[in-house]
Every structure is written in structure tokens, then in C-alpha cells.
Design a protein around this motif. Structure first.
Motif, short mmCIF file in Angstrom:
data_model
loop_
_atom_site.label_atom_id
_atom_site.label_comp_id
_atom_site.label_asym_id
_atom_site.label_seq_id
_atom_site.Cartn_x
_atom_site.Cartn_y
_atom_site.Cartn_z
N GLU A 103 0.83 -1.19 0.00
CA GLU A 103 0.00 0.00 0.00
C GLU A 103 0.86 1.25 0.00
N LEU A 104 0.42 2.25 -0.73
CA LEU A 104 0.97 3.59 -0.63
C LEU A 104 -0.09 4.44 0.06
N ARG A 105 0.27 5.01 1.19
CA ARG A 105 -0.67 5.78 1.98
C ARG A 105 -0.23 7.23 2.08
N TYR A 106 -1.22 8.10 2.28
CA TYR A 106 -0.92 9.48 2.65
C TYR A 106 -1.66 9.77 3.95
N ARG A 107 -0.89 10.16 4.97
CA ARG A 107 -1.45 10.35 6.31
C ARG A 107 -1.61 11.84 6.62
N TRP A 108 -2.85 12.20 7.01
CA TRP A 108 -3.13 13.55 7.46
C TRP A 108 -3.06 13.62 8.98
N PRO A 109 -2.88 14.82 9.55
CA PRO A 109 -2.96 14.96 11.00
C PRO A 109 -4.30 14.42 11.51
N GLY A 110 -4.27 13.76 12.65
CA GLY A 110 -5.47 13.10 13.14
C GLY A 110 -5.51 11.63 12.81
N ALA A 111 -4.41 11.11 12.21
CA ALA A 111 -4.26 9.68 11.90
C ALA A 111 -5.34 9.19 10.93
N VAL A 112 -5.57 9.96 9.87
CA VAL A 112 -6.47 9.53 8.80
C VAL A 112 -5.63 9.30 7.55
N ASP A 113 -5.75 8.09 6.98
CA ASP A 113 -4.94 7.70 5.82
C ASP A 113 -5.79 7.55 4.57
N ALA A 114 -5.32 8.10 3.45
CA ALA A 114 -5.82 7.72 2.14
C ALA A 114 -4.97 6.54 1.67
N VAL A 115 -5.62 5.50 1.11
CA VAL A 115 -4.94 4.24 0.82
C VAL A 115 -5.10 3.87 -0.65
N ALA A 116 -3.98 3.58 -1.31
CA ALA A 116 -3.98 2.97 -2.64
C ALA A 116 -3.13 1.72 -2.55
N GLY A 117 -3.72 0.56 -2.84
CA GLY A 117 -2.99 -0.69 -2.64
C GLY A 117 -3.13 -1.64 -3.82
N MET A 118 -2.25 -2.64 -3.83
CA MET A 118 -2.29 -3.71 -4.83
C MET A 118 -2.02 -5.03 -4.13
N ASP A 119 -2.84 -6.06 -4.46
CA ASP A 119 -2.73 -7.36 -3.82
C ASP A 119 -2.53 -8.46 -4.86
N LEU A 120 -1.73 -9.46 -4.49
CA LEU A 120 -1.59 -10.69 -5.26
C LEU A 120 -2.12 -11.82 -4.40
N ASN A 121 -3.14 -12.50 -4.89
CA ASN A 121 -3.79 -13.58 -4.15
C ASN A 121 -3.63 -14.88 -4.92
N LEU A 122 -2.99 -15.87 -4.30
CA LEU A 122 -2.77 -17.18 -4.90
C LEU A 122 -3.42 -18.23 -4.01
N TRP A 123 -4.24 -19.11 -4.59
CA TRP A 123 -4.80 -20.18 -3.77
C TRP A 123 -5.13 -21.40 -4.62
N ARG A 124 -5.18 -22.54 -3.93
CA ARG A 124 -5.62 -23.81 -4.53
C ARG A 124 -6.94 -24.21 -3.90
N ARG A 125 -7.88 -24.56 -4.74
CA ARG A 125 -9.20 -25.04 -4.32
C ARG A 125 -9.30 -26.50 -4.77
N GLY A 140 -6.52 -4.19 -7.29
CA GLY A 140 -6.14 -2.89 -6.77
C GLY A 140 -7.20 -2.39 -5.80
N ARG A 141 -6.79 -1.56 -4.84
CA ARG A 141 -7.71 -1.04 -3.83
C ARG A 141 -7.54 0.46 -3.67
N LEU A 142 -8.66 1.14 -3.47
CA LEU A 142 -8.66 2.55 -3.09
C LEU A 142 -9.57 2.68 -1.87
N GLY A 143 -9.07 3.35 -0.83
CA GLY A 143 -9.89 3.46 0.37
C GLY A 143 -9.36 4.51 1.32
N VAL A 144 -9.91 4.50 2.52
CA VAL A 144 -9.53 5.43 3.58
C VAL A 144 -9.58 4.69 4.90
N GLU A 145 -8.71 5.04 5.83
CA GLU A 145 -8.68 4.40 7.14
C GLU A 145 -8.39 5.43 8.22
#
Length: 250
Positions: A103-125, A140-145
Motif C-alpha cells: 500500500e501507498l498511503r498518505y497520512r493527514w494529522p489526526g491519523a487519517v490515511d488515504a490508501v492505494a494498494g495492490m494485492d496478489l492472491n494465490l490459492w488452490r481449491r 487494486g484497492r482505493l480506500g480510507v482508514e
């Protein structure tokens, strides 16, 4: 591409040296539903996960976060046979997989983060001794925390996940013949949410809801006999994961 991966690895290594590390364990309720007819395929059951991650120590500005986890479990299968969707089938599907996310985050005062992330998910079923499926999903993900602080121990976040690339390798054994099929499920999007509470200075408990939406894949014509053939594809599939995670930071 090699230079880009090397640069990313170098950045992660440098960030990890000055990072806050964490380990976590989770219990999940997993759900899988395929849009099939005349019998709908459903899977439900528990999974467990173990994870590790790090985040750069910064009070504000841009920062990197990395997390990896392994998960697995056996869930109940209620549906139909792969090569005969009119024939009901019941059993247990076994899952084993791993997820790596940056994730690449940008943190504002007050501990609020804008989040842009990328995930690789591998599984066997593994559906049975004669049928298994290997998935590789990039999203890819876009969010806030909003992070926990000294004055408020609550963590809350959410956003949207978009699938960027999918691959499914299915292996089916029928009448002594083994078929290897390459499928590409469609790209969908889904929301994700989490809510947590810092129960001790280094311990946080978190409830989360995540998943993915896979569209119908390409079709493959499978010859199963001298005069017969079957059309095989991965139906549109909804995956939902509801879990509780406990994390320890150090």
C-alpha cells in the motif's frame, strides 16, 4: 519490468528497516457462490489465517505498508458435478493460499490515511481427489482508514477493490483421462470494510468483510468421448469473507 521489480524490492527493504512490524492471526467465515443452473453451487465454512506486515513510522505524509498472509481450511460444498451440472454433488472443498499486498498511503494529522494498494492472491481449491483449481488474482484497492490514537482506540476503514488480472488453472480427471484447462474469470469489483478496537497499547482486535466478484470466464470445449463433448467455464462467482483478526505490533 525487472528493473521496476528490483526498484520496488529495494524501496520495501529500505522501508522495512525503519518500520513498525506486526503479526496477526484470524478466523474467517468463507462463502463461495457460483451462478450455475439448474443447481447453484455454494460453499461455506471456516478458514484460519496467519499474517505479518510492516508500516513506515510517520506521523504525516506518504508512507509504505506491506502485509503477507497464509490461509487455509475445509468448507462444505453443495452443488453439482463439473462435467454434469444436472447431477447434484456434496462434499468438502479444501483451500490453501497466500496473499501479498503493498500500500501507498498518505497520512493527514489526526491519523487519517488515504490508501492505494495492490494485492496478489494465490490459492488452490481442491474439490476432490480428481478435481482441483489453482487461482492467481491481482487486484487494486482505493480506500480510507482512520487509525487508533491515544484519545480514541477505534480503527475504521473501507474502500473499493477492483480485479486487474485473473488466471485459473483447472485439473480434472475423468475416466482415467486428465484434463488441464486454462480459464480467465471476468474482472469485477467489490467494497471492503473493517472496524477495530485497540485493546492494549500493542494489541488490536479487528472485524472485517472482504471478498471479490469474478465474472464468467472464457469457454473451453472438452471432448469427453468419441461422440460427446462438454463446454467448460468458470461461472460468475461471488466470494465473501467475514473474519476477526487480532494483531500485535512491535
Amino acid at each position: 519490468m525487472c528493473l521496476l521489480l528490483a526498484a520496488l524490492a529495494s524501496c520495501l527493504a529500505a522501508a522495512a528497516a525503519r518500520a513498525q512490524w506486526s503479526v496477526d492471526a484470524a478466523v474467517e467465515r468463507f462463502g463461495w457462490r457460483e451462478d450455475t443452473s439448474p443447481i447453484e453451487v455454494r460453499e461455506t465454512g471456516p478458514r484460519v489465517a496467519l499474517g505479518i506486515g510492516f508500516a513506515q513510522r510517520r506521523a504525516r505524509g506518504a508512507l509504505l505498508v506491506f502485509r503477507a498472509s497464509v490461509y487455509g481450511g475445509g468448507v462444505s460444498y453443495d452443488g453439482s458435478l463439473q462435467l454434469d451440472p444436472t447431477q447434484a454433488a456434496h462434499g468438502v472443498s479444501v483451500y490453501l493460499g497466500t496473499t501479498e499486498g503493498v500500500e501507498l498511503r498518505y497520512r493527514w494529522p489526526g491519523a487519517v490515511d488515504a490508501v492505494a494498494g495492490m494485492d496478489l492472491n494465490l490459492w488452490r481449491r481442491r474439490l476432490s481427489v480428481t478435481q482441483s483449481e489453482d487461482y492467481r488474482i491481482v487486484s487494486g484497492r482505493l480506500g480510507v482508514e482512520r487509525l487508533a490514537t491515544r484519545s480514541s482506540p477505534i480503527v475504521v476503514g473501507g474502500g473499493l477493490r477492483r480485479l486487474l488480472a485473473t488466471s485459473e488453472h483447472a485439473t480434472i480427471s475423468e475416466a482415467g483421462v486428465v484434463y488441464h484447462l486454462e480459464l480467465s474469470p471476468g474482472l469485477g469489483w467489490n467494497p471492503y470494510l473493517h472496524l477495530g478496537y485497540r485493546i492494549a497499547p500493542r494489541v488490536t482486535a479487528l472485524a472485517y468483510w472482504d471478498g471479490m466478484r469474478l465474472g464468467r470466464s472464457n469457454q473451453i470445449v472438452l471432448r469427453t468421448g468419441r461422440q460427446s463433448q462438454t463446454i467448460v467455464f468458470q461461472p460468475a462467482t461471488d466470494v465473501d469473507v467475514l473474519g476477526v483478526r487480532v494483531a500485535y505490533g512491535y
